[in-house]
Design a protein around this motif. Structure first.
Motif, PDB file in Angstrom:
ATOM      1  N   LYS A 117       0.804  -1.212   0.000  1.00  0.00           N
ATOM      2  CA  LYS A 117       0.000   0.000   0.000  1.00  0.00           C
ATOM      3  C   LYS A 117       0.844   1.272   0.000  1.00  0.00           C
ATOM      4  O   LYS A 117       0.305   2.379  -0.004  1.00  0.00           O
ATOM      5  CB  LYS A 117      -0.940   0.008   1.211  1.00  0.00           C
ATOM      6  N   SER A 118       2.147   1.119   0.013  1.00  0.00           N
ATOM      7  CA  SER A 118       3.047   2.269  -0.008  1.00  0.00           C
ATOM      8  C   SER A 118       2.994   2.936  -1.378  1.00  0.00           C
ATOM      9  O   SER A 118       3.114   2.274  -2.414  1.00  0.00           O
ATOM     10  CB  SER A 118       4.471   1.826   0.315  1.00  0.00           C
ATOM     11  N   LEU A 119       2.845   4.246  -1.408  1.00  0.00           N
ATOM     12  CA  LEU A 119       2.713   4.975  -2.666  1.00  0.00           C
ATOM     13  C   LEU A 119       3.929   5.833  -2.995  1.00  0.00           C
ATOM     14  O   LEU A 119       4.196   6.134  -4.149  1.00  0.00           O
ATOM     15  CB  LEU A 119       1.466   5.865  -2.623  1.00  0.00           C
ATOM     16  N   GLY A 120       4.674   6.261  -1.962  1.00  0.00           N
ATOM     17  CA  GLY A 120       5.803   7.147  -2.179  1.00  0.00           C
ATOM     18  C   GLY A 120       7.060   6.409  -2.605  1.00  0.00           C
ATOM     19  O   GLY A 120       7.137   5.180  -2.567  1.00  0.00           O
ATOM     20  N   TYR A 121       8.073   7.178  -3.008  1.00  0.00           N
ATOM     21  CA  TYR A 121       9.336   6.626  -3.498  1.00  0.00           C
ATOM     22  C   TYR A 121      10.436   6.805  -2.453  1.00  0.00           C
ATOM     23  O   TYR A 121      10.667   7.910  -1.953  1.00  0.00           O
ATOM     24  CB  TYR A 121       9.737   7.308  -4.805  1.00  0.00           C
ATOM     25  N   TYR A 122      11.126   5.706  -2.153  1.00  0.00           N
ATOM     26  CA  TYR A 122      12.189   5.692  -1.145  1.00  0.00           C
ATOM     27  C   TYR A 122      13.452   5.050  -1.731  1.00  0.00           C
ATOM     28  O   TYR A 122      13.388   4.234  -2.656  1.00  0.00           O
ATOM     29  CB  TYR A 122      11.778   4.865   0.077  1.00  0.00           C
ATOM     30  N   PHE A 123      14.589   5.424  -1.160  1.00  0.00           N
ATOM     31  CA  PHE A 123      15.826   4.684  -1.403  1.00  0.00           C
ATOM     32  C   PHE A 123      16.600   4.617  -0.091  1.00  0.00           C
ATOM     33  O   PHE A 123      16.365   5.405   0.833  1.00  0.00           O
ATOM     34  CB  PHE A 123      16.669   5.315  -2.524  1.00  0.00           C
ATOM     35  N   ARG A 124      17.509   3.646   0.003  1.00  0.00           N
ATOM     36  CA  ARG A 124      18.277   3.454   1.245  1.00  0.00           C
ATOM     37  C   ARG A 124      19.549   4.289   1.235  1.00  0.00           C
ATOM     38  O   ARG A 124      20.201   4.446   0.201  1.00  0.00           O
ATOM     39  CB  ARG A 124      18.622   1.983   1.438  1.00  0.00           C
ATOM     40  N   LEU A 125      19.883   4.787   2.407  1.00  0.00           N
ATOM     41  CA  LEU A 125      21.040   5.663   2.555  1.00  0.00           C
ATOM     42  C   LEU A 125      22.100   4.998   3.425  1.00  0.00           C
ATOM     43  O   LEU A 125      21.792   4.444   4.480  1.00  0.00           O
ATOM     44  CB  LEU A 125      20.599   6.978   3.201  1.00  0.00           C
ATOM     45  N   ILE A 160      22.300   5.857  10.925  1.00  0.00           N
ATOM     46  CA  ILE A 160      21.796   6.303   9.627  1.00  0.00           C
ATOM     47  C   ILE A 160      21.865   5.218   8.564  1.00  0.00           C
ATOM     48  O   ILE A 160      21.089   5.196   7.611  1.00  0.00           O
ATOM     49  CB  ILE A 160      22.566   7.555   9.148  1.00  0.00           C
ATOM     50  N   LYS A 161      22.811   4.271   8.680  1.00  0.00           N
ATOM     51  CA  LYS A 161      23.020   3.265   7.639  1.00  0.00           C
ATOM     52  C   LYS A 161      21.725   2.492   7.371  1.00  0.00           C
ATOM     53  O   LYS A 161      21.058   2.022   8.291  1.00  0.00           O
ATOM     54  CB  LYS A 161      24.139   2.299   8.031  1.00  0.00           C
ATOM     55  N   ASN A 162      21.392   2.398   6.082  1.00  0.00           N
ATOM     56  CA  ASN A 162      20.192   1.703   5.600  1.00  0.00           C
ATOM     57  C   ASN A 162      18.882   2.403   5.961  1.00  0.00           C
ATOM     58  O   ASN A 162      17.805   1.821   5.839  1.00  0.00           O
ATOM     59  CB  ASN A 162      20.144   0.249   6.103  1.00  0.00           C
ATOM     60  N   SER A 163      18.999   3.672   6.421  1.00  0.00           N
ATOM     61  CA  SER A 163      17.782   4.451   6.648  1.00  0.00           C
ATOM     62  C   SER A 163      17.117   4.750   5.310  1.00  0.00           C
ATOM     63  O   SER A 163      17.784   4.864   4.270  1.00  0.00           O
ATOM     64  CB  SER A 163      18.109   5.759   7.361  1.00  0.00           C
ATOM     65  N   LEU A 164      15.805   4.881   5.335  1.00  0.00           N
ATOM     66  CA  LEU A 164      15.070   5.175   4.114  1.00  0.00           C
ATOM     67  C   LEU A 164      14.960   6.680   3.901  1.00  0.00           C
ATOM     68  O   LEU A 164      14.684   7.436   4.835  1.00  0.00           O
ATOM     69  CB  LEU A 164      13.670   4.565   4.173  1.00  0.00           C
ATOM     70  N   VAL A 165      15.177   7.098   2.664  1.00  0.00           N
ATOM     71  CA  VAL A 165      15.026   8.493   2.262  1.00  0.00           C
ATOM     72  C   VAL A 165      13.829   8.587   1.325  1.00  0.00           C
ATOM     73  O   VAL A 165      13.718   7.810   0.369  1.00  0.00           O
ATOM     74  CB  VAL A 165      16.293   9.004   1.546  1.00  0.00           C
ATOM     75  N   LYS A 166      12.941   9.518   1.612  1.00  0.00           N
ATOM     76  CA  LYS A 166      11.739   9.689   0.803  1.00  0.00           C
ATOM     77  C   LYS A 166      11.875  10.911  -0.100  1.00  0.00           C
ATOM     78  O   LYS A 166      12.473  11.921   0.287  1.00  0.00           O
ATOM     79  CB  LYS A 166      10.514   9.853   1.710  1.00  0.00           C
ATOM     80  N   ASP A 176       8.972   9.702   8.593  1.00  0.00           N
ATOM     81  CA  ASP A 176      10.116   9.503   7.701  1.00  0.00           C
ATOM     82  C   ASP A 176      11.305  10.323   8.191  1.00  0.00           C
ATOM     83  O   ASP A 176      11.201  11.542   8.366  1.00  0.00           O
ATOM     84  CB  ASP A 176       9.753   9.912   6.268  1.00  0.00           C
ATOM     85  N   ALA A 177      12.435   9.643   8.408  1.00  0.00           N
ATOM     86  CA  ALA A 177      13.607  10.300   8.985  1.00  0.00           C
ATOM     87  C   ALA A 177      14.178  11.379   8.074  1.00  0.00           C
ATOM     88  O   ALA A 177      14.643  12.421   8.544  1.00  0.00           O
ATOM     89  CB  ALA A 177      14.682   9.258   9.303  1.00  0.00           C
ATOM     90  N   ILE A 178      14.157  11.142   6.754  1.00  0.00           N
ATOM     91  CA  ILE A 178      14.702  12.091   5.788  1.00  0.00           C
ATOM     92  C   ILE A 178      13.733  12.193   4.618  1.00  0.00           C
ATOM     93  O   ILE A 178      13.406  11.186   3.983  1.00  0.00           O
ATOM     94  CB  ILE A 178      16.085  11.653   5.277  1.00  0.00           C
ATOM     95  N   VAL A 179      13.281  13.400   4.340  1.00  0.00           N
ATOM     96  CA  VAL A 179      12.405  13.652   3.192  1.00  0.00           C
ATOM     97  C   VAL A 179      13.066  14.714   2.321  1.00  0.00           C
ATOM     98  O   VAL A 179      13.274  15.852   2.754  1.00  0.00           O
ATOM     99  CB  VAL A 179      11.012  14.129   3.632  1.00  0.00           C
ATOM    100  N   ILE A 180      13.431  14.360   1.103  1.00  0.00           N
ATOM    101  CA  ILE A 180      14.057  15.308   0.186  1.00  0.00           C
ATOM    102  C   ILE A 180      12.970  16.162  -0.465  1.00  0.00           C
ATOM    103  O   ILE A 180      12.047  15.645  -1.094  1.00  0.00           O
ATOM    104  CB  ILE A 180      14.886  14.589  -0.886  1.00  0.00           C
ATOM    105  N   GLY A 181      13.071  17.490  -0.289  1.00  0.00           N
ATOM    106  CA  GLY A 181      12.087  18.413  -0.829  1.00  0.00           C
ATOM    107  C   GLY A 181      12.442  18.912  -2.219  1.00  0.00           C
ATOM    108  O   GLY A 181      13.502  18.601  -2.775  1.00  0.00           O
ATOM    109  N   THR A 182      11.562  19.734  -2.764  1.00  0.00           N
ATOM    110  CA  THR A 182      11.708  20.167  -4.153  1.00  0.00           C
ATOM    111  C   THR A 182      12.922  21.066  -4.387  1.00  0.00           C
ATOM    112  O   THR A 182      13.510  21.034  -5.460  1.00  0.00           O
ATOM    113  CB  THR A 182      10.446  20.900  -4.622  1.00  0.00           C
ATOM    114  N   HIS A 183      13.302  21.865  -3.381  1.00  0.00           N
ATOM    115  CA  HIS A 183      14.455  22.751  -3.576  1.00  0.00           C
ATOM    116  C   HIS A 183      15.714  21.942  -3.867  1.00  0.00           C
ATOM    117  O   HIS A 183      16.550  22.335  -4.692  1.00  0.00           O
ATOM    118  CB  HIS A 183      14.669  23.627  -2.345  1.00  0.00           C
ATOM    119  N   GLN A 184      15.863  20.815  -3.194  1.00  0.00           N
ATOM    120  CA  GLN A 184      17.028  19.953  -3.413  1.00  0.00           C
ATOM    121  C   GLN A 184      16.886  19.113  -4.689  1.00  0.00           C
ATOM    122  O   GLN A 184      17.876  18.563  -5.173  1.00  0.00           O
ATOM    123  CB  GLN A 184      17.255  19.047  -2.204  1.00  0.00           C
TER     124      GLN A 184
END
Length: 426
Positions: free
Chosen positions: A253-261, A276-282, A380-388
């Motif tokens: 049911k997850s809709l967003g996009y993540y990758f591991r850091l 931080i290792k293997n934390s998910l970034v959205k 979510d521990a880290i969410v990358i926003g549009t500015h980045q």
């Protein structure tokens, strides 16, 4: 072909594409940035007499929605006219797909006793105001312009418009949206997402986003696997710049996009974050600036401040906590002096965040580190926003669950506003 794709195949069979002699498998849509909110929007208009309605790009939405009213004339099939829409029934395959992603904060969909099964009740969600309303699924038409990678063609995949499903919504749900935005365009994992519906007859489910950094230029989204050429270097396919990392879907049911850091690196030194290792970034297109959980934010700010010790600090400007004199880090200045921020993915690839994406010019001679403290209890521990994400070319390969990224295109002498939208005949 799974059941959802098979249903879409039948749905669009009455709006088949007219293919040109040089048929391409990729279509192109311009992206605009709203100057006031810094949010990004696209137009999916077809024969809209009031002008082009814009849709907010959302990587989390289960389906596309817009403000509209159901007024399908009784006994008359919908044609090409605006405002004539098919209501979907509750036993429709696509309705069942939409109900799979029901948002728990939204109103109950148990309205069968009142309306029977003649409609498909859904709850479109506003990701900015965090509000939702009960409405119903319907259909609309969209024009898609094909591209050879250099320009849009004067011909379209579906000259009479391609039918797709979306939800109507009351205009009250548009609160807090940028001017002219009348809905949300879903670019998520959902089978009902806009790219998934448009790619149903192509070889794969892939799309690209390249968000512009200015409201004066157009960014671009491609639906398909390319090629992609920008005017600054018309003989170089942007796919050559892509580094890839696995894209994570946390559950069905997850809709967003993540990758591991693996780690965060500032000016060549790893930020002291043992967990931080293997934390998910959205990735998020509805959050303007990257947001970090408080413990991560505290260590990150300390590392950046130490690395940027040679840049004069000034009083912080809300919503940021670390700001500098823009004589060094302002528009058109020497961004190379700003400490580089590297995100190392699980497979060792580096997403570099340079000064133009890490800093935000606030005016009055001040630029600030454009990262926010999200608090200690965030999901979510880290969410990358549009500015980045601006001026970074991102390639979403849903078939292979892979994310391609270029880091900043500015370092390669181009930008997300460098696609040539001048149409050319075939």
């Amino acid at each position: 072909m799974d059941l959802i794709k098979l249903f879409f195949f039948v749905l669009v069979s009455f709006h088949r594409p007219i293919l040109s002699q040089n048929t391409f498998s990729t279509s192109v849509i311009p992206i605009k940035k709203d100057a006031k909110t810094s949010l990004h929007k696209i137009s999916l208009s077809f024969a809209e007499p009031q002008g082009e309605p814009y849709y907010l790009i959302d990587l989390d939405a289960p389906f596309t929605w817009r403000d509209c009213v159901m007024r399908n004339p009784r006994g008359v099939a919908c044609g090409l006219e605006e405002g004539c829409r098919f209501p979907l029934s509750c036993d429709n395959t696509l309705c069942k797909e939409a109900h799979f992603y029901t948002n728990p904060i939204c109103p109950s969909l148990n309205i069968t006793a009142k309306y029977g099964c003649k409609i498909c009740a859904v709850t479109p969600f506003n990701p900015i105001s965090k509000s939702c309303k009960i409405s119903q699924f319907t259909t609309d038409l969209v024009n898609l312009y094909e591209t050879d990678g250099w320009n849009p063609s004067t011909s379209v995949f579906y000259p009479f418009g391609k039918q797709y499903v979306l939800s109507c919504a009351p205009s009250s749900l548009l609160k807090s949206f940028p001017k002219g935005v009348r809905g949300v365009a879903s670019f998520s994992w959902s089978a009902l997402a806009f790219p998934s519906q448009m790619n149903v007859l192509t070889s794969g489910n892939k799309f690209s986003l390249c968000l512009p950094s200015s409201s004066l230029g157009l960014g671009v989204t491609f639906l398909g696997d390319g090629p992609f050429y920008f005017t600054s270097n018309p003989n170089l396919d942007l796919r050559a710049f892509l580094a890839y990392t696995p894209m994570i879907r946390t559950d069905p049911k997850s809709l967003g996009y993540y990758f591991r850091l693996n780690r965060i690196i500032v000016k060549g030194k790893t930020v002291a974050l043992p967990s931080i290792k293997n934390s998910l970034v959205k990735l998020s297109t509805v959050v303007p600036y990257t947001t970090l959980r408080s413990d991560i934010y505290t260590e990150f700010i300390a590392s950046f401040s130490k690395a940027a010790i040679f840049i004069p600090q000034v009083n912080a400007v809300q919503p940021f906590s670390l700001c500098y004199k823009s004589i060094v880090v302002g528009p058109g200045s020497m961004w190379w002096r700003v400490p580089k921020i590297d995100l190392e993915t699980e497979n060792g690839q580096i997403w570099r965040i340079s000064g133009e994406n890490s800093m935000k010019y606030m005016g009055n001679g001040v630029s600030c580190l454009a990262f926010l403290d999200g608090g200690s209890g965030v999901k979510d521990a880290i969410v990358i926003g549009t500015h980045q994400m601006e001026n970074n070319f991102l390639f979403f390969d849903l078939d292979n669950q892979s994310l391609g990224f270029t880091s900043s295109l500015l370092s390669r002498g181009t930008s997300c506003s460098s696609f040539n939208f001048t149409q050319v005949p075939e």
